[in-house]
Design a protein around this motif. Structure first.
Motif, short mmCIF file in Angstrom:
data_model
loop_
_atom_site.label_atom_id
_atom_site.label_comp_id
_atom_site.label_asym_id
_atom_site.label_seq_id
_atom_site.Cartn_x
_atom_site.Cartn_y
_atom_site.Cartn_z
N ILE A 99 -88.69 10.40 -0.50
CA ILE A 99 -89.23 9.31 -1.31
C ILE A 99 -90.75 9.29 -1.23
O ILE A 99 -91.44 9.08 -2.24
N ALA A 100 -91.28 9.52 -0.03
CA ALA A 100 -92.74 9.51 0.15
C ALA A 100 -93.42 10.62 -0.63
O ALA A 100 -94.60 10.53 -0.95
N ASP A 101 -92.68 11.68 -0.95
CA ASP A 101 -93.24 12.73 -1.80
C ASP A 101 -93.47 12.23 -3.22
O ASP A 101 -94.26 12.82 -3.97
N GLU A 102 -92.77 11.17 -3.61
CA GLU A 102 -92.85 10.65 -4.97
C GLU A 102 -93.76 9.44 -5.10
O GLU A 102 -94.36 9.22 -6.15
N THR A 103 -93.84 8.62 -4.06
CA THR A 103 -94.62 7.39 -4.13
C THR A 103 -94.98 6.93 -2.72
O THR A 103 -94.15 7.04 -1.81
N PRO A 104 -96.18 6.40 -2.51
CA PRO A 104 -96.52 5.85 -1.20
C PRO A 104 -96.03 4.41 -1.03
O PRO A 104 -96.15 3.86 0.07
N PHE A 105 -95.46 3.81 -2.09
CA PHE A 105 -95.07 2.40 -2.04
C PHE A 105 -93.60 2.30 -1.68
O PHE A 105 -92.71 2.40 -2.53
N ILE A 106 -93.34 2.13 -0.39
CA ILE A 106 -91.97 2.15 0.15
C ILE A 106 -91.79 1.00 1.13
O ILE A 106 -92.63 0.78 1.99
N ASP A 107 -90.69 0.28 0.99
CA ASP A 107 -90.26 -0.71 1.98
C ASP A 107 -88.91 -0.25 2.53
O ASP A 107 -87.89 -0.40 1.87
N GLN A 108 -88.92 0.35 3.71
CA GLN A 108 -87.66 0.76 4.33
C GLN A 108 -87.05 -0.46 5.01
O GLN A 108 -87.63 -1.02 5.94
N VAL A 109 -85.87 -0.87 4.56
CA VAL A 109 -85.26 -2.09 5.09
C VAL A 109 -84.23 -1.80 6.15
O VAL A 109 -83.82 -2.70 6.88
N SER A 110 -83.77 -0.57 6.26
CA SER A 110 -82.83 -0.18 7.31
C SER A 110 -82.84 1.34 7.40
O SER A 110 -83.53 2.02 6.63
N ILE A 111 -82.05 1.88 8.30
CA ILE A 111 -82.03 3.32 8.50
C ILE A 111 -81.53 4.05 7.27
O ILE A 111 -81.86 5.22 7.04
N ASP A 112 -80.75 3.37 6.42
CA ASP A 112 -80.15 4.04 5.28
C ASP A 112 -80.49 3.39 3.94
O ASP A 112 -79.82 3.64 2.94
N GLU A 113 -81.56 2.60 3.89
CA GLU A 113 -81.85 1.84 2.68
C GLU A 113 -83.35 1.63 2.56
O GLU A 113 -84.03 1.30 3.54
N ALA A 114 -83.88 1.78 1.34
CA ALA A 114 -85.31 1.58 1.13
C ALA A 114 -85.59 1.20 -0.32
O ALA A 114 -85.00 1.77 -1.25
N PHE A 115 -86.50 0.25 -0.50
CA PHE A 115 -87.06 -0.04 -1.82
C PHE A 115 -88.26 0.87 -2.04
O PHE A 115 -88.96 1.25 -1.09
N PHE A 116 -88.53 1.22 -3.29
CA PHE A 116 -89.71 2.00 -3.60
C PHE A 116 -90.18 1.64 -5.00
O PHE A 116 -89.40 1.24 -5.86
N ASP A 117 -91.48 1.79 -5.20
CA ASP A 117 -92.12 1.42 -6.47
C ASP A 117 -92.54 2.69 -7.21
O ASP A 117 -93.34 3.47 -6.71
N VAL A 118 -91.97 2.90 -8.39
CA VAL A 118 -92.34 4.05 -9.23
C VAL A 118 -92.85 3.56 -10.58
O VAL A 118 -92.63 4.19 -11.62
N THR A 119 -93.53 2.43 -10.57
CA THR A 119 -94.10 1.88 -11.79
C THR A 119 -95.06 2.89 -12.43
O THR A 119 -95.98 3.36 -11.77
N PRO A 120 -94.86 3.23 -13.70
CA PRO A 120 -95.77 4.18 -14.35
C PRO A 120 -97.22 3.68 -14.30
O PRO A 120 -97.49 2.52 -14.59
#
Length: 420
Positions: A99-120
């Motif tokens: 995910i970090a390869d695609e966007t620096p905007f990441i909220d990892q909420v658990s070991i297996d779940e994360a929000f990320f922002d890919v707003t154009p």
């Protein structure tokens, strides 16, 4: 379809949820368990609790947090394991790295779940749908799968991620949030537990649409000062920014590591692996605008033992053409050709901003006091191409050879239980 998403207007928030994560990793590492019910958790005879059940176990009624004794009665032929959490953390880190390869905007909420922002336009101009499809594909190449929801905020993305599991991709286009949420039961929205659900039912509110239309006076006895916030979420009007993964002032290190499908034994292969890992580390350093002095190399052998080595450079750098050279020198202090290598890692840390930088004839100093080689401009140009067209859009020949011949995540079949 693609034309529409290419014109996506407004925020684009994704939620990635790894499918039956712990059980999936166990099935990855134990090929004989694939296609069979697998339960990770405490053993039934020890009054344990189910942590994760594979999708093969779920038709029998087995669920997370269920007493293990009950799960065994429902699925007596299941394969049980206590779990290997170091291994899960390793796999989680690799997914988050994708995910970090695609966007620096990441909220990892658990070991297996994360929000990320890919707003154009916020970080990349690419279609959000293309980015999430690439994330899902790269995760599957690790040997596990994920489900992703994509919408304009976290509430919509979270609910969407649960609509089509496993291997699901549910997209809620901008402007359709209210219609998507309205028919769903109130319990579908995170933050509404059994007590709130019961109170809402008592008030005649059973769907998110009804919740979105309810007057605040009806909701305040249930949610108190959060009533307006809950109503906005139910209507799809939530504003939920995703912060950058690392604040440059707080980040302690930037690193990348990989476990290999086949053990590496030749020096040229180990060096190629370090070069590939270093490209990712350099890109992330430049993305965050930071440069570090300390280079760390991690080596784990096929029989489970591993070692690390560090070296502090006389100057900070974000240029992989410099710190990978140091990493290669370090790996030679830990490893001899012919010894099977299962995992390699490379990291850069120590982001102090001291005055005075020692340089040499082949390096130049930028405004931050960081030192770079004459090849850094090429790395920056490649960063820009990848940001616009995706992380796999351009690479060196050594990386292509390495990906093709040495690292084949789809063939990553460990026959033995991994050693932490």
């Amino acid at each position: 379809m693609e034309a529409f998403f290419g014109a996506w207007a407004g925020p684009a928030i994704g939620l990635m949820d790894l499918d039956a994560f712990f059980a999936s990793v166990e099935q990855l590492d134990h090929p004989a368990w694939r296609g069979k019910p697998v339960i990770v958790g405490g053993l039934p005879e020890e009054r344990g609790v189910v942590s994760t059940a594979s999708y093969e176990a779920r038709p029998f009624g087995v669920r997370s947090a269920m007493p293990s004794a009950q799960a065994k009665r429902l699925c007596p032929h299941a394969i049980w394991t206590r779990g290997h959490f170091d291994r899960y953390r390793e796999m989680s880190a690799r997914v988050m790295s994708i995910i970090a390869d695609e966007t620096p905007f990441i909220d990892q909420v658990s070991i297996d779940e994360a929000f990320f922002d890919v707003t154009p336009g916020r970080f990349a101009a690419e279609s959000p749908i293309a980015i999430v499809e690439r994330i899902a594909r790269r995760v599957s190449e690790l040997g596990i799968t994920c489900s992703i929801g994509l919408g304009s905020n976290k509430t919509v993305a979270k609910i969407a991620s649960e609509r089509d599991k496993p291997r699901g991709l549910t997209v809620v286009p901008p402007g359709t949030e209210a219609a998507f949420l309205a028919p769903l039961p109130v319990r579908a929205m995170s933050g509404i537990g059994k007590a709130a659900e019961a109170a809402l039912h008592k008030a005649g509110i059973r769907t998110l649409g009804a919740l979105a239309d309810a007057p605040l006076e009806r909701l305040k006895p249930i949610f108190g000062t959060n009533a307006a916030l809950v109503r906005n979420r139910a209507a799809g009007r939530e504003i939920s920014p995703v912060r950058a993964l690392d604040d440059p002032d707080d980040v302690k290190s930037v690193s990348n590591e990989r476990t290999f499908a086949h053990d590496l034994t030749a020096r040229e292969d180990v060096y190629a692996a370090l070069s590939l890992l270093g490209e990712s580390v350099g890109r992330r350093l430049r993305r965050r605008g930071i440069a570090g002095r300390t280079v760390t190399v991690k080596v784990r052998y096929s029989y489970g033992n591993g070692h690390t080595a560090q070296r502090t450079l006389p100057h900070p750098t974000d240029d992989e053409n410099l710190f990978v050279a140091t990493a290669k020198e370090l790996v030679d202090t830990l490893w001899q050709p012919g010894t099977p290598v299962r995992l390699l890692g490379i990291g850069v840390s120590d982001f102090r901003r001291d005055e005075g930088v020692q340089t040499d004839l082949f390096c130049e100093v930028d405004e931050r006091g960081a030192v770079a080689s004459d090849r850094r401009d090429l790395s920056v140009a490649m960063d820009r191409v990848r940001e616009r067209f995706g992380s796999s859009a351009v690479s060196f020949g050594r990386a292509q050879r390495f990906e093709r011949d040495l690292v084949r995540p789809d063939k990553f079949l460990n026959q033995n239980k991994p050693t932490p």
